[in-house]
Design a protein around this motif. Structure first.
Motif, PDB file in Angstrom:
ATOM      1  N   PHE A 236       0.811  -1.216   0.000  1.00 45.85           N
ATOM      2  CA  PHE A 236       0.000   0.000   0.000  1.00 45.85           C
ATOM      3  C   PHE A 236       0.850   1.275   0.000  1.00 45.85           C
ATOM      4  CE2 PHE A 236      -3.332  -2.586   2.514  1.00 45.85           C
ATOM      5  CZ  PHE A 236      -3.860  -3.103   1.342  1.00 45.85           C
ATOM      6  N   ARG A 237       2.132   1.138   0.271  1.00 45.05           N
ATOM      7  CA  ARG A 237       2.994   2.318   0.355  1.00 45.05           C
ATOM      8  C   ARG A 237       2.976   3.076  -0.977  1.00 45.05           C
ATOM      9  NH1 ARG A 237       6.022   3.553   4.368  1.00 45.05           N
ATOM     10  NH2 ARG A 237       6.220   1.399   5.114  1.00 45.05           N
ATOM     11  N   GLY A 238       2.763   4.375  -0.908  1.00 42.66           N
ATOM     12  CA  GLY A 238       2.728   5.223  -2.099  1.00 42.66           C
ATOM     13  C   GLY A 238       1.376   5.262  -2.790  1.00 42.66           C
ATOM     14  N   LYS A 239       0.422   4.472  -2.307  1.00 36.75           N
ATOM     15  CA  LYS A 239      -0.924   4.477  -2.893  1.00 36.75           C
ATOM     16  C   LYS A 239      -1.846   5.279  -1.991  1.00 36.75           C
ATOM     17  CE  LYS A 239      -0.471  -0.035  -5.075  1.00 36.75           C
ATOM     18  NZ  LYS A 239      -0.962  -1.400  -5.136  1.00 36.75           N
ATOM     19  N   ASN A 240      -2.812   5.948  -2.616  1.00 33.33           N
ATOM     20  CA  ASN A 240      -3.787   6.658  -1.800  1.00 33.33           C
ATOM     21  C   ASN A 240      -4.817   5.665  -1.253  1.00 33.33           C
ATOM     22  OD1 ASN A 240      -5.999   6.356  -3.686  1.00 33.33           O
ATOM     23  ND2 ASN A 240      -5.201   8.075  -4.856  1.00 33.33           N
ATOM     24  N   ARG A 241      -5.670   6.151  -0.372  1.00 38.21           N
ATOM     25  CA  ARG A 241      -6.641   5.287   0.314  1.00 38.21           C
ATOM     26  C   ARG A 241      -7.566   4.568  -0.677  1.00 38.21           C
ATOM     27  NH1 ARG A 241      -5.522   4.230   5.269  1.00 38.21           N
ATOM     28  NH2 ARG A 241      -5.387   6.354   5.957  1.00 38.21           N
ATOM     29  N   VAL A 242      -8.006   5.253  -1.712  1.00 39.63           N
ATOM     30  CA  VAL A 242      -8.893   4.640  -2.708  1.00 39.63           C
ATOM     31  C   VAL A 242      -8.171   3.502  -3.432  1.00 39.63           C
ATOM     32  CG1 VAL A 242     -10.161   5.036  -4.854  1.00 39.63           C
ATOM     33  CG2 VAL A 242     -10.315   6.699  -2.995  1.00 39.63           C
ATOM     34  N   GLN A 243      -6.934   3.725  -3.823  1.00 40.61           N
ATOM     35  CA  GLN A 243      -6.167   2.673  -4.508  1.00 40.61           C
ATOM     36  C   GLN A 243      -5.951   1.460  -3.592  1.00 40.61           C
ATOM     37  OE1 GLN A 243      -2.878   5.311  -5.387  1.00 40.61           O
ATOM     38  NE2 GLN A 243      -3.329   5.219  -7.589  1.00 40.61           N
ATOM     39  N   GLN A 244      -5.690   1.723  -2.323  1.00 40.98           N
ATOM     40  CA  GLN A 244      -5.513   0.629  -1.362  1.00 40.98           C
ATOM     41  C   GLN A 244      -6.791  -0.198  -1.236  1.00 40.98           C
ATOM     42  OE1 GLN A 244      -4.184   2.322   2.359  1.00 40.98           O
ATOM     43  NE2 GLN A 244      -2.496   3.415   1.378  1.00 40.98           N
ATOM     44  N   GLN A 245      -7.905   0.496  -1.094  1.00 41.70           N
ATOM     45  CA  GLN A 245      -9.172  -0.208  -0.909  1.00 41.70           C
ATOM     46  C   GLN A 245      -9.597  -0.945  -2.176  1.00 41.70           C
ATOM     47  OE1 GLN A 245     -12.051   2.324   1.028  1.00 41.70           O
ATOM     48  NE2 GLN A 245     -10.798   2.414   2.881  1.00 41.70           N
ATOM     49  N   ARG A 246      -9.314  -0.381  -3.328  1.00 44.04           N
ATOM     50  CA  ARG A 246      -9.617  -1.091  -4.580  1.00 44.04           C
ATOM     51  C   ARG A 246      -8.826  -2.393  -4.669  1.00 44.04           C
ATOM     52  NH1 ARG A 246      -9.775   3.978  -8.771  1.00 44.04           N
ATOM     53  NH2 ARG A 246     -11.909   4.594  -8.303  1.00 44.04           N
ATOM     54  N   ALA A 247      -7.583  -2.368  -4.207  1.00 42.71           N
ATOM     55  CA  ALA A 247      -6.765  -3.582  -4.223  1.00 42.71           C
ATOM     56  C   ALA A 247      -7.370  -4.649  -3.318  1.00 42.71           C
ATOM     57  CB  ALA A 247      -5.334  -3.262  -3.786  1.00 42.71           C
ATOM     58  N   VAL A 248      -7.893  -4.236  -2.175  1.00 37.94           N
ATOM     59  CA  VAL A 248      -8.518  -5.194  -1.253  1.00 37.94           C
ATOM     60  C   VAL A 248      -9.801  -5.747  -1.868  1.00 37.94           C
ATOM     61  CG1 VAL A 248      -9.600  -5.496   1.007  1.00 37.94           C
ATOM     62  CG2 VAL A 248      -7.465  -4.189   0.799  1.00 37.94           C
ATOM     63  N   TYR A 249     -10.637  -4.880  -2.416  1.00 39.26           N
ATOM     64  CA  TYR A 249     -11.878  -5.359  -3.039  1.00 39.26           C
ATOM     65  C   TYR A 249     -11.588  -6.309  -4.204  1.00 39.26           C
ATOM     66  CZ  TYR A 249     -14.579  -2.149  -0.174  1.00 39.26           C
ATOM     67  OH  TYR A 249     -15.157  -1.497   0.887  1.00 39.26           O
ATOM     68  N   ALA A 250     -10.546  -6.034  -4.976  1.00 34.74           N
ATOM     69  CA  ALA A 250     -10.167  -6.931  -6.067  1.00 34.74           C
ATOM     70  C   ALA A 250      -9.766  -8.298  -5.523  1.00 34.74           C
ATOM     71  CB  ALA A 250      -9.026  -6.327  -6.880  1.00 34.74           C
ATOM     72  N   ALA A 251      -9.119  -8.307  -4.367  1.00 38.04           N
ATOM     73  CA  ALA A 251      -8.699  -9.575  -3.752  1.00 38.04           C
ATOM     74  C   ALA A 251      -9.897 -10.414  -3.317  1.00 38.04           C
ATOM     75  CB  ALA A 251      -7.792  -9.299  -2.552  1.00 38.04           C
TER      76      ALA A 251
END
Length: 78
Positions: free
Chosen positions: A40-55
């Motif tokens: 998540f380092r260097g990603k904003n909160r939306v990008q982090q959460q999108r990665a989790v939802y994709a998982a």
């Protein structure tokens, strides 16, 4: 069929194997998860959460999703 906390954690662990993951909730529908991962380092909160939802691989998609609501917190390790 509703998902258990263990099933959610297993899905997240596939994408984030080194993460600290805590999943809570006992009704199988409204759950909460905290995922702390270096990716998540260097990603904003939306990008982090999108990665989790994709998982979660579509488990929250539409009215037929197995998981209705997930309160999500994402963090970068300190």
């Amino acid at each position: 069929m509703p998902m258990t906390a263990h099933e959610i954690e297993d899905l997240l662990r596939e994408t984030f194997p080194d993460a600290q993951i805590v999943v809570e909730g006992n009704d199988g529908v409204h759950m909460a998860a905290m995922v702390t991962d270096e990716s998540f380092r260097g990603k904003n909160r939306v990008q982090q959460q999108r990665a989790v939802y994709a998982a979660l691989k579509g488990k929250m998609d539409g009215s037929a999703g197995e998981l209705h609501a997930l309160a999500l917190t994402t963090k970068v390790p300190e």
